[in-house]
Design an enzyme around this catalytic site. Structure first.
Site, PDB file in Angstrom:
ATOM      1  N   ASP A 219       4.539  10.851  -5.910  1.00  0.00           N
ATOM      2  CA  ASP A 219       4.871   9.878  -5.014  1.00  0.00           C
ATOM      3  C   ASP A 219       5.362   8.725  -6.099  1.00  0.00           C
ATOM      4  O   ASP A 219       5.479   8.965  -7.330  1.00  0.00           O
ATOM      5  CB  ASP A 219       4.033   9.822  -3.917  1.00  0.00           C
ATOM      6  CG  ASP A 219       4.680   8.937  -2.711  1.00  0.00           C
ATOM      7  OD1 ASP A 219       5.080   7.849  -2.956  1.00  0.00           O
ATOM      8  OD2 ASP A 219       4.749   9.702  -1.875  1.00  0.00           O
ATOM      9  N   HIS A 242       8.004   8.742  -8.031  1.00  0.00           N
ATOM     10  CA  HIS A 242       9.049   7.837  -7.401  1.00  0.00           C
ATOM     11  C   HIS A 242       9.485   6.799  -7.771  1.00  0.00           C
ATOM     12  O   HIS A 242      10.094   5.789  -7.271  1.00  0.00           O
ATOM     13  CB  HIS A 242       8.876   7.809  -5.805  1.00  0.00           C
ATOM     14  CG  HIS A 242       8.617   9.307  -5.084  1.00  0.00           C
ATOM     15  ND1 HIS A 242       8.560   9.264  -3.730  1.00  0.00           N
ATOM     16  CD2 HIS A 242       9.184  10.392  -5.543  1.00  0.00           C
ATOM     17  CE1 HIS A 242       8.594  10.568  -3.430  1.00  0.00           C
ATOM     18  NE2 HIS A 242       9.008  11.338  -4.422  1.00  0.00           N
TER      19      HIS A 242
END
Length: 395
Positions: A219, A242
């Site tokens: 993430d 991310h």
């Protein structure tokens, strides 16, 4: 030189360790092995760790909790303050969570420092063994909420240095309601497909520095939540993951904003996004202002520069207009390659347009076999540009 029961070092030894950045003068070290911990990777050492912490926390001498080499199985550790003196927590070994993810998954945190002012955490490895928990999540079963690997709550004047965090169930390192925290030379690793395994999450905190660290996760490498201010992120290697995100913001109408954040001298490699500001499309009194992103290298990164005020990760969208005010955001000396054609994207709120966006010396090319050019996308964005800006500025 020392008594094994307490590992009380002479002043000469402590002074030597001080110069090596290990211990400090007049130190009293509490070895978890002395309290019953076993470094065999099988024996539950939770109670031994808690006893060592409690003794150190109540010590009037300069205390040190010491985890020697070995592998120590521990369940949830609530390391509570306030403590009488500044405390050091030194890990030379490895802490592992139980294989059964429910053992820590029903707690919000695996290792939590709570209300500790004056804390140094050094070295070592923590391994939350998150694979089983991720499989439960992906399989759609009934899963616990999952645990953050290490969390600092209501802590002030903290140094976290040299830690390696592996396979967190959720967030690897969390910082909340804290101030003056420095995270330095940490290594964070989880597979790219692991869900919600943010590397470092900061919220409701001020005076945070993240420096010289490598973050590879599933993430956000670093996520910055509401009520965060005065942060410096520098010399970070991010990817996979991310990217580095401010937000998501706009969860509620009465939400504190984010201000005075700098991300500098960092490299992003094959991340889903580069540097991003994200907010939900719903009313909110929040804001994001005085943000600086400079001297960044993008290596085949999706959305290298991205302001997204229509954030909607799972297609359950508010479909309103974001009330979060984004202003005074500078992108300077950002270069490299984009894996998406829109190398710069400013998708801002119609009711609260982005203002004060500054682009200075940008060079982002589309990494495309067909050699199509990169472009910039603007919606409700206002600002200026200077120097050479490629793709051509839409502001």
């Amino acid at each position: 030189m020392y008594n094994f029961k307490t590992m009380k070092y002479t002043s000469v030894s402590c002074l030597l360790f001080f110069y090596l950045n290990i211990l400090i003068p007049s130190c009293l070290a509490y070895n978890v092995v002395s309290f019953g911990a076993r470094g065999d990777g099988r024996t539950d050492s939770t109670s031994a760790f808690l006893r060592a912490w409690s003794s150190a926390c109540h010590s009037t001498s300069q205390p040190n909790v010491y985890i020697p080499r070995g592998t120590y199985l521990v369940r949830t550790l609530n390391l509570n303050g306030p403590c009488k003196r500044r405390i050091e927590f030194r890990i030379d070994g490895t802490l592992v969570a139980p294989v059964n993810y429910n053992a820590i998954g029903n707690s919000e945190f695996w290792i939590m420092f709570y209300k500790v002012s004056g804390l140094n955490v050094y070295g070592g490895t923590i391994n939350a063994k998150g694979h089983g928990y991720w499989s439960c999540r992906k399989g759609g079963g009934t899963c616990p909420q999952g645990a953050r690997s290490i969390q600092f709550m209501w802590c002030n004047n903290v140094l976290l240095k040299g830690l390696t965090s592996l396979d967190s169930q959720r967030v690897h390192i969390g910082i909340g309601y804290s101030s003056n925290v420095r995270v330095e030379n940490v290594k964070i690793t989880a597979p790219s497909g692991s869900p919600n395994t943010d590397g470092i999450h900061v919220q409701n905190s001020r005076g945070i520095t993240i420096y010289g660290s490598i973050i590879k996760t599933g993430d956000d490498c670093i996520s910055i939540g509401p009520a965060s201010a005065n942060m410096l992120i520098e010399k970070v290697g991010c990817g996979p993951g991310h990217g580095i995100s401010i937000g998501s913001l706009g969860h509620s109408l009465n939400e504190d904003g984010v201000a005075n954040i700098t991300v500098a001298n960092s490299v992003f490699t094959k991340t889903q996004n580069g540097v991003r500001i994200k907010s939900w499309a719903r009313p909110s009194g929040g804001f994001a202002k005085n943000l600086m992103f400079k001297n960044l290298v993008m290596r085949n990164v999706g959305n290298p520069i991205f302001i997204d005020q229509n954030y909607c990760p799972h297609n359950v969208c508010p479909r309103q207009s974001s009330g979060v005010k984004v202003s005074d955001v500078t992108f300077k000396n950002v270069k490299g390659t984009s894996s998406t054609q829109a190398a710069m994207k400013f998708d801002c709120s119609p009711s609260n347009p982005c203002t004060g966006i500054k682009l200075h010396d940008i060079n982002l090319t589309y990494n495309d076999r067909l050699r199509r050019p990169a472009f910039a996308y603007c919606k409700n964005a206002r600002g200026s540009h200077a120097g050479k800006v490629f793709p051509k500025s839409c502001i």
